[in-house]
Scaffold this active site. Structure first.
Site, PDB file in Angstrom:
ATOM      1  CB  SER A  40      36.111  49.273  87.121  1.00  0.00           C
ATOM      2  OG  SER A  40      35.610  49.414  88.438  1.00  0.00           O
ATOM      3  CG  ASP A 320      35.127  57.498  87.835  1.00  0.00           C
ATOM      4  OD1 ASP A 320      36.066  56.995  88.473  1.00  0.00           O
ATOM      5  OD2 ASP A 320      34.547  56.881  86.926  1.00  0.00           O
ATOM      6  CG  HIS A 322      36.745  53.631  89.309  1.00  0.00           C
ATOM      7  ND1 HIS A 322      35.716  54.145  88.540  1.00  0.00           N
ATOM      8  CD2 HIS A 322      36.505  52.313  89.431  1.00  0.00           C
ATOM      9  CE1 HIS A 322      34.895  53.162  88.216  1.00  0.00           C
ATOM     10  NE2 HIS A 322      35.340  52.035  88.741  1.00  0.00           N
TER      11      HIS A 322
END
Ligand SMILES: *[C@@H]1O[C@H](CO)[C@@H](O)[C@H](O)[C@H]1NC(C)=O
Ligand SMILES: *[C@@H]1O[C@H](CO)[C@@H](O)[C@H](O)[C@H]1NC(C)=O
Ligand SMILES: *[C@@H]1O[C@H](CO)[C@@H](O)[C@H](O)[C@H]1NC(C)=O
Length: 350
Positions: A40, A320, A322
């Protein structure tokens, strides 16, 4: 021994925008394409096309991306892969699964195979993401079926691949298997063996120049830091386990370089970057380590559709779980301009 490494660093330095340094045309090497693999940190929309709901194709993700649209990127704006493409003078790299075959036959500047939730190992979130093996299988299809439409002979195709850059950013999700942390040394060594096999596979398909991130300090991710005492500190057990892997990664890459002709790499220390930003982010305007979405450290810490994020996204390290766009941008800048994060750590091993 490591001239290949140095050459790649040098090449990337020279590919900075014109303002940064005088470009000596003798050394400028054109990088025609960027191929992206991993999780991600760099997924730009592949998961939107997978069943299982492992995607973030909703606001506030993308709130700062080109007028505020979600794309499947796991952040508020651009990823490091986007900044890398910008630095190389390439268009943003599209997600493989968003392209039809006609489009795949026309793209000569790179494709992103990355998938949020994926890891190095095939048992990591394999129902909800593209495993690294699957990503490499798709790349194999690109090499076998799509790129030959653009390069009419084998030599030209090989040249294209040998000049392209292969960005690999993966591994953190392997440490969290089905909710439990697996972090012993045996596991780390196994993970290093497995990533080696996959990089070798990419090499056999024609890849030569690798840009490899190490594993970020997951113990400092908001969902982990919230549970430490005192609250907000990093989980040292998790970080120690990941550091064990990270300390060995440069040697693994040097070993590949010694075995495989023309293999070159840039090792990028994502772990160190995030640790430094926690400590000294203030000098870049990064004042806050709690996440921006949700805008509070209570509750389930998930960024749901239409959760209101913090208004000051340029002062947060994390969006978040990330990094925010600003963190990704600072990372890219430090990697390419300052060379502190992407400097040759492995050199002293020789
Ligand atoms: C997917 O992961 C599960 C465990 O999480 C494993 O049992 C299974 O073999 C994996 N499938 C593949 C194709 O690797
Ligand atoms: C994952 O964990 C859940 C409960 O925590 C368990 O029921 C399930 O069997 C586990 N799955 C695998 C593949 O280990
Ligand atoms: C290390 O972790 C793996 C995976 O979680 C586990 O299967 C193995 O038994 C562990 N080994 C030791 C020595 O603890």
């Amino acid at each position: 021994m490591n001239t290949n490494y140095v050459t790649l660093c040098f090449v990337l330095t020279l590919l900075l925008p014109k303002s940064s340094s005088a470009i000596d045309s003798h050394h400028t090497k054109h990088i025609p394409a960027l191929y992206v693999f991993g999780d991600s940190f760099i997924d730009c929309g592949n998961n939107n096309h997978l069943p299982g709901g492992g995607n973030v194709n909703f606001l506030p993700y993308g709130i700062d991306y080109m007028g505020g649209k979600p794309t499947g990127r796991f952040t508020n704006g651009k990823t490091v892969a986007d900044f890398l493409a910008l630095h190389l003078g390439l268009p943003f790299v599209p997600p493989y699964l968003a392209l039809n075959n006609h489009q795949r036959n026309k793209i000569r500047t790179g494709i992103n195979y990355g998938s949020g939730g994926s890891g190095v190992l095939s048992d990591t979130n394999n129902m909800t993401s593209l495993t690294l093996n699957k990503q490499i299988e798709f790349f194999h299809r690109t090499v076998k079926h799509n790129l030959p439409k653009l390069f009419n002979n084998k030599q030209k195709l090989e040249k294209h691949l040998s000049e392209s850059l292969f960005f690999v950013s993966t591994g953190v999700n392997d440490y969290f298997h089905n909710g439990t942390f697996r972090g012993n040394k045996t596991f780390a060594l196994y993970l290093l063996t497995e990533i080696t096999l996959r990089i070798q596979k990419m090499y056999t398909l024609g890849a030569r120049n690798f840009f490899v991130n190490n594993i970020p300090p997951a113990g400092c991710f908001p969902s982990k830091a919230i549970h430490t005492e005192p609250r907000g500190n990093c989980n040292e057990k998790i970080n120690k386990a990941i550091s064990f892997y990270n300390r060995r990664l440069p040697a693994v890459l040097f070993e590949l370089q010694s075995q495989l002709p023309d293999f070159t790499f840039m090792h990028s220390d994502l772990y160190k970057f995030i640790m430094e930003m926690r400590k000294n982010g203030k000098i870049y305007g990064i004042m806050e380590t709690p996440p921006c979405c949700p805008n509070t450290i209570y509750g389930d810490l998930k960024c749901h559709p239409n959760t209101i994020p913090c208004p000051n996204r340029n002062t947060h390290l994390f969006f978040d779980e990330h990094p925010t766009q600003i963190s990704n941008q600072i990372f890219a800048r430090r990697c390419f301009y300052e060379e502190t994060i992407c400097k040759p750590l492995g050199l002293k091993l020789l």
